[in-house]
Enzyme design. Structure first.
Site, PDB file in Angstrom:
ATOM      1  CD  GLU A 271      -2.917  -0.625   2.554  1.00  0.00           C
ATOM      2  OE1 GLU A 271      -2.816   0.474   3.154  1.00  0.00           O
ATOM      3  OE2 GLU A 271      -3.672  -1.535   2.931  1.00  0.00           O
ATOM      4  CD  GLU A 325     -12.113   2.166   0.344  1.00  0.00           C
ATOM      5  OE1 GLU A 325     -12.632   1.177   0.923  1.00  0.00           O
ATOM      6  OE2 GLU A 325     -10.885   2.329   0.260  1.00  0.00           O
ATOM      7  CE  LYS A 328     -10.484   2.906   4.940  1.00  0.00           C
ATOM      8  NZ  LYS A 328      -9.064   2.723   4.534  1.00  0.00           N
ATOM      9  CD  GLU A 334      -7.597   6.115   7.035  1.00  0.00           C
ATOM     10  OE1 GLU A 334      -7.987   5.165   6.347  1.00  0.00           O
ATOM     11  OE2 GLU A 334      -6.408   6.261   7.373  1.00  0.00           O
TER      12      GLU A 334
END
Length: 392
Positions: A271, A325, A328, A334
């Site tokens: 990641e 997203e 999250k 985030e």
């Protein structure tokens, strides 16, 4: 004579594999660039549309954090290679015995083979950097059971067993040559590394210059974090120069591995990414910086070169993440790591195209196109015909 030579060569190969402890394992990464396909959201495109998006972007590697049936079905015959995730919540159960791992694989992996290219199983995520010592203890037996089950099914030559670590496993990482694992982590890390070394799996690390910069913006040069022009740093021990933090983080992992006896283990970044939006106290979380980081990272990976410390091993990385997203938890950043927005459009331009239907594309004609194309010709021709008819 030629037939005899071929026969003799086969005998040598058979002898070699029969008398050594070498285990052939799968390679789970094609090329150098991949993305993490997180789905903690209720507004992102369907998996079938994601296949279209990835194909258009020529992205061949993805990581997902579960083994979702709709995703694995949609990716059938796509040619895109997938690492599925065995969630942290399953580790204690899977560690109990090989039969538990076998059941999970038969339910979540085997039914989609060979059409869906499942190339790896990530056993847990960031376990040894977590604050749950119970999971630390079950990570290795869970990974061993997954591998044993794959071996019994004859799948170890096509599916790699792996796990990803956070930067929290390191006691030090600066300068890169000082990279070392934490003492309390080592008792679990070393046997895990011995197992992965035996089966030929790389060391996977989640490396985020963004998080490092966010935590100390006063002392970290933003340009150094973004692959932009800067003085860089020099590691006095190795006398190597680093002009970006990403490679320094990768080499810190190599240094840590070397210190515990694994100098030949490859490091792959599972990641990395940069948030395009954040809370007021999240330094650097802007569209401009996210674009710079991900654009420069993509260019660097495309060169297929190594790091200063491991120049002969091409750096490989998965970018986090494919989409923003919206569900999250945590700070605003985030929910804003996506290369693409929830509707499939690009978050910023680094060379990818978003999801656009063929119908929409065919009806989008600019004024410039209109007055300089066959549309204008057709219009004037039609008008002329009408005028002629009116005079006849």
């Amino acid at each position: 004579m030629k037939d005899f030579s071929s026969f003799f060569l086969w005998l040598l190969l058979i002898f070699f594999f029969a008398t050594t402890n070498v285990i052939l394992t799968a390679h789970a990464f094609t090329g150098t660039y991949g993305v993490c396909y997180g789905r903690i959201a209720n507004n992102i495109p369907a998996p079938s549309s994601v296949v279209t998006l990835l194909r258009a972007a020529k992205i061949k590697n993805i990581r997902i954090y579960d083994a979702d049936q709709s995703v694995l079905t949609a990716f059938k015959n796509s040619g895109i290679e997938i690492v599925v995730g065995l969630g942290n919540e399953y580790l204690k159960d899977i560690s109990v015995g090989e039969d538990r791992a076998m059941n999970w694989i038969k339910e979540n992996v085997q039914p989609y083979l060979p059409g869906t290219s499942i190339r790896g199983i990530a056993v847990g995520n960031e376990i040894l950097g977590s604050t749950d010592p119970e999971l630390w203890e079950v990570l290795l037996p869970a990974a061993e059971n997954v591998y044993s089950a794959l071996h019994r099914l004859g799948l170890t030559n096509s599916i790699q067993v792996q796990t990803a670590h956070s930067e929290a496993v390191f006691a030090t990482s600066y300068p890169p040559s000082a990279g070392a694992f934490k003492e309390d982590v080592l008792q679990y890390m070393k046997p895990l590394l011995q197992f992965f070394s035996r089966i030929g799996s790389p060391f996977y690390i989640n490396a985020y210059p963004f998080l490092a910069y966010k935590s100390d913006p006063e002392h970290i040069d933003l340009n150094y974090a973004l692959f932009q022009s800067n003085q860089g740093i020099r590691d006095d021990k190795t006398n190597l120069h680093y002009d970006n933090m990403f490679e320094a983080q990768v080499d810190a992992a190599y240094a840590a591995l070397e210190k515990v006896g694994f100098p030949k283990m490859e490091v792959i970044v599972s990641e990395t990414g940069w948030a395009s939006k954040g809370d007021p106290d999240e330094a650097g979380a802007t569209v401009k910086n996210a674009k710079a980081y991900n654009s420069n990272l993509r260019k660097k990976l495309a060169k297929r070169k190594g790091t200063p410390y491991r120049p002969k091993i091409a750096v490989k990385a998965y970018v986090f993440a494919l989409f923003n997203e919206n569900l999250k938890p945590g700070p605003t950043s985030e929910r804003n790591f996506g290369l693409f927005k929830a509707d499939g459009s690009i978050s910023y331009n680094i060379g990818f195209t978003g999801l656009v239907s063929s119908k929409a594309a065919s009806t989008r004609i600019s004024f410039k196109e209109f007055f300089s194309s066959s549309y204008m010709l057709a219009l004037t021709t039609g008008a002329a015909v009408l005028l002629l008819n009116s005079f006849s």
